[in-house]
Design a protein around this motif. Structure first.
Motif, PDB file in Angstrom:
ATOM      1  N   VAL A  66       0.863  -1.194   0.000  1.00  0.00           N
ATOM      2  CA  VAL A  66       0.000   0.000   0.000  1.00  0.00           C
ATOM      3  C   VAL A  66       0.893   1.235   0.000  1.00  0.00           C
ATOM      4  O   VAL A  66       1.085   1.875   1.017  1.00  0.00           O
ATOM      5  CB  VAL A  66      -0.955   0.012   1.215  1.00  0.00           C
ATOM      6  CG1 VAL A  66      -2.060  -0.986   1.029  1.00  0.00           C
ATOM      7  CG2 VAL A  66      -0.203  -0.295   2.512  1.00  0.00           C
ATOM      8  N   LEU A 110      -2.353  -4.376  -3.468  1.00  0.00           N
ATOM      9  CA  LEU A 110      -3.543  -4.254  -2.632  1.00  0.00           C
ATOM     10  C   LEU A 110      -4.248  -5.594  -2.481  1.00  0.00           C
ATOM     11  O   LEU A 110      -4.950  -5.831  -1.485  1.00  0.00           O
ATOM     12  CB  LEU A 110      -4.496  -3.220  -3.245  1.00  0.00           C
ATOM     13  CG  LEU A 110      -5.618  -2.680  -2.355  1.00  0.00           C
ATOM     14  CD1 LEU A 110      -5.069  -2.067  -1.093  1.00  0.00           C
ATOM     15  CD2 LEU A 110      -6.453  -1.655  -3.126  1.00  0.00           C
ATOM     16  N   ILE A 132      -1.580   2.809  -6.162  1.00  0.00           N
ATOM     17  CA  ILE A 132      -2.167   1.469  -6.007  1.00  0.00           C
ATOM     18  C   ILE A 132      -1.956   0.597  -7.246  1.00  0.00           C
ATOM     19  O   ILE A 132      -2.003  -0.624  -7.150  1.00  0.00           O
ATOM     20  CB  ILE A 132      -3.677   1.548  -5.662  1.00  0.00           C
ATOM     21  CG1 ILE A 132      -4.478   2.209  -6.783  1.00  0.00           C
ATOM     22  CG2 ILE A 132      -3.908   2.242  -4.360  1.00  0.00           C
ATOM     23  CD1 ILE A 132      -5.981   2.055  -6.608  1.00  0.00           C
TER      24      ILE A 132
END
Length: 580
Positions: A522, A531, A526
């Motif tokens: 993170v 993620l 992104i």
């Protein structure tokens, strides 16, 4: 005389301080006047929360993880301050003054936020580069004004959230069967109002913020709160007011203090030797759990004066009922602890999931769905899950088991399982999104539909509908009568701690996976992070937490109650000289 008494409410007064006249105060109309405040509170809080991450990243040029933490810290503080609001309402201000003061604070916060998003000097220069790390970040002064605005809103939310529902129910007399039925109806309408406010926030308000201007959206919140306050004040002469009863925090502190002072005292197996001074109708039966706390009710030589008279100091000797109230609150703690993680998964729906949506194809024909409005599927899942439960599951369960629906613990368990599945679905959807991002690294909008995110919104949303209902039921029905407000505040702290834990977890994961100049799971962007791994971690933690909740629920249900003899646990009032 009896006729006169029937026209007044025993535990309520009017705006002049006289006993409340039923024909002139309370009822549906005064209760409804407070609902406008609740709509505006939801409109402001959720209108900010669900779309703030896009503003922090796109306008203030903050990194992805930092933006997410700003949102979760804001939401966590909002719900943590519910304890402060409840304490002030119960102990000093009363609910009416608390609502008036904190609604004004929230109105000021949204107004200041509207100004901060309008004035160019309060935000960094525009930057149209895809990589936010190449843009000039907001300076400390600009962020300071932003934080001041946000936390004024959070303070207002804390005071309102703990008082509006209670003030609405104050308008009904529980001893009157007709008004008691109306109060039950009020609860259902109150939840409808919460859902309406949230729905308006994630659709209409988010659209205005994105397409017309942030300052317009926040300005509407401020203006709406002003109108709601005018409407609220218009009912001043028709409201019923409850007098401040004092904070239960003092009672809990007294029991803990007395038990600690008498830690060396011996407990007898004969519970009739324990001190009690409450009327039979107000007592709570003695239980065998947490026996250490029973020492607070052990009568020792220190409880007698020099002349041999019996003297009660509440910090040294507490009645059994007070001790049992503390035990009841203590029994709730495992349930409380194992529901915190759900709100951490909820936090991802208004932070990273919204940020995911900004990178995906969101068009339906010529209309582009605002990224923050994806949470409409979340709200829809809440309403659908509750409707299905009310219309289908309850009748079937009643026909099959002979019971009026699932227990509150069963509702929470199902909700926790659904949220864990939601995080697993989020991880799978992110794997697909990242694969597309690698193939189109230079593209701002990825050629992948945002509807891949619907399963995670729907599963976590359905989980919230069941968990919120179950939690509220547990913390209200299983808490002592004198600690209902505190118990509600304790329930709301699960939301607060869930958001704070989200911030902590993001920071830990960022530090652990992003060392040595690496992007990490993170990080700044992104599209270059993992993620999916972060969601997978949350899914694993959620399933573990689900197992811990099942153990806690089993322990909670095995509570053994031991009833004391009717002639026991009592000290004659003639022997008591209570210290002031």
């Amino acid at each position: 005389m009896a006729e006169k008494m029937s026209l007044t409410v025993a535990d309520a007064v009017d705006y002049k301080g006289f006993p409340a006249d039923k024909s002139r105060t309370g009822g549906w109309v005064p209760a409804a006047l407070s609902l406008g405040i609740e709509i505006c509170e939801r409109l402001s809080t959720m209108g900010i929360a669900v779309n703030l991450v896009t503003y922090l990243g796109g306008t203030m040029h903050l990194p992805s993880a930092t933006s997410a933490n700003v949102v979760t810290d804001f939401m966590g503080t909002s719900f943590l301050l519910c304890l402060l609001g409840g304490f002030l309402a119960d102990s000093y201000l009363g609910r009416y003054r608390t609502i008036a003061i904190f609604a004004s604070v929230q109105m000021l916060g949204t107004f200041l936020l509207a100004v901060s998003t309008k004035v160019p000097q309060l935000r960094p220069p525009p930057c149209h580069v895809a990589d936010v790390t190449q843009c000039q970040r907001a300076n400390s002064f600009q962020m300071g004004i932003m934080y001041l605005s946000l936390y004024l809103v959070a303070l207002g939310t804390g005071g309102l959230k703990s008082s509006v529902s209670g003030f609405g129910t104050d308008q009904f007399d529980e001893k009157d069967e007709k008004e008691k039925a109306q109060m039950t109806y009020f609860f259902s309408r109150f939840f409808f109002v919460i859902s309406t406010g949230t729905l308006m926030a994630v659709t209409v308000l988010v659209y205005i913020e994105d397409e017309v201007g942030r300052s317009w959206g926040y300005g509407i919140c401020s203006a709406s709160t002003f109108v709601a306050l005018v409407v609220f004040f218009s009912g001043t002469k028709r409201y019923r007011y409850k007098k401040c009863s004092g904070s239960p925090v003092a009672h809990i502190s007294q029991v803990v203090s007395a038990a600690f002072r008498k830690k060396k005292a011996k407990l007898s197996s004969d519970i009739s030797l324990l001190y009690e001074d409450l009327p039979e109708t107000s007592r709570i039966r003695h239980t065998d759990q947490f026996r250490f706390l029973d020492k607070a009710s052990v009568v020792t030589e220190d409880d007698y004066g020099h002349n041999g008279s019996f003297m009660v100091n509440p910090w040294k000797l507490c009645p059994v009922t007070r001790v049992e109230e503390v035990k009841k609150m203590t029994r709730l703690l495992p349930i409380w602890a194992t529901t915190i993680l759900f709100w951490t998964t909820y936090a991802q729906m208004i932070t990273f999931s919204v940020e995911q949506a900004t990178t995906m194809e969101r068009n339906i024909g010529n209309f582009q769905i605002p990224a923050g409005s994806l949470t409409v599927f979340f709200v829809g899942a809440i309403l659908i899950s509750l409707a299905v439960y009310d219309r289908f599951i309850i009748p079937l369960w009643k026909k099959w088991k002979g019971k009026p629906g699932l227990t509150n613990l069963q509702l929470i368990a199902i909700g926790l399982f659904l949220s864990a599945m939601g995080m697993a679905a989020a991880a799978i959807a992110e794997v697909k999104r990242l694969s597309v991002a690698k193939e189109h690294a230079k593209t701002t909008t990825l050629p992948i539909t945002v509807f891949y995110l619907i399963p995670q919104f729907f599963l976590v949303g359905a989980g919230e509908g069941l968990i919120y209902t179950g939690q509220l039921d547990v913390f209200i029905t299983q808490s002592p009568k004198g600690m209902k407000t505190m118990s509600t505040g304790l329930f709301l702290t699960t939301l607060s701690l869930g958001f704070f834990f989200s911030s902590l977890l993001v920071s830990i994961v960022k530090a652990a996976t992003g060392s040595g100049g690496k992007q990490g799971w993170v990080g700044e962007n992104i599209n270059k992070g993992r993620l999916d791994c972060f969601y997978g971690l949350l899914a694993a933690l959620s399933f573990i937490n689900f197992g811990l909740f099942l153990l806690s629920a089993a322990w909670f249900r095995r509570t053994i109650v031991k009833q004391a003899p009717e002639t026991a646990i009592v000290v004659r009032e003639s022997m008591i000289e209570e210290k002031c």
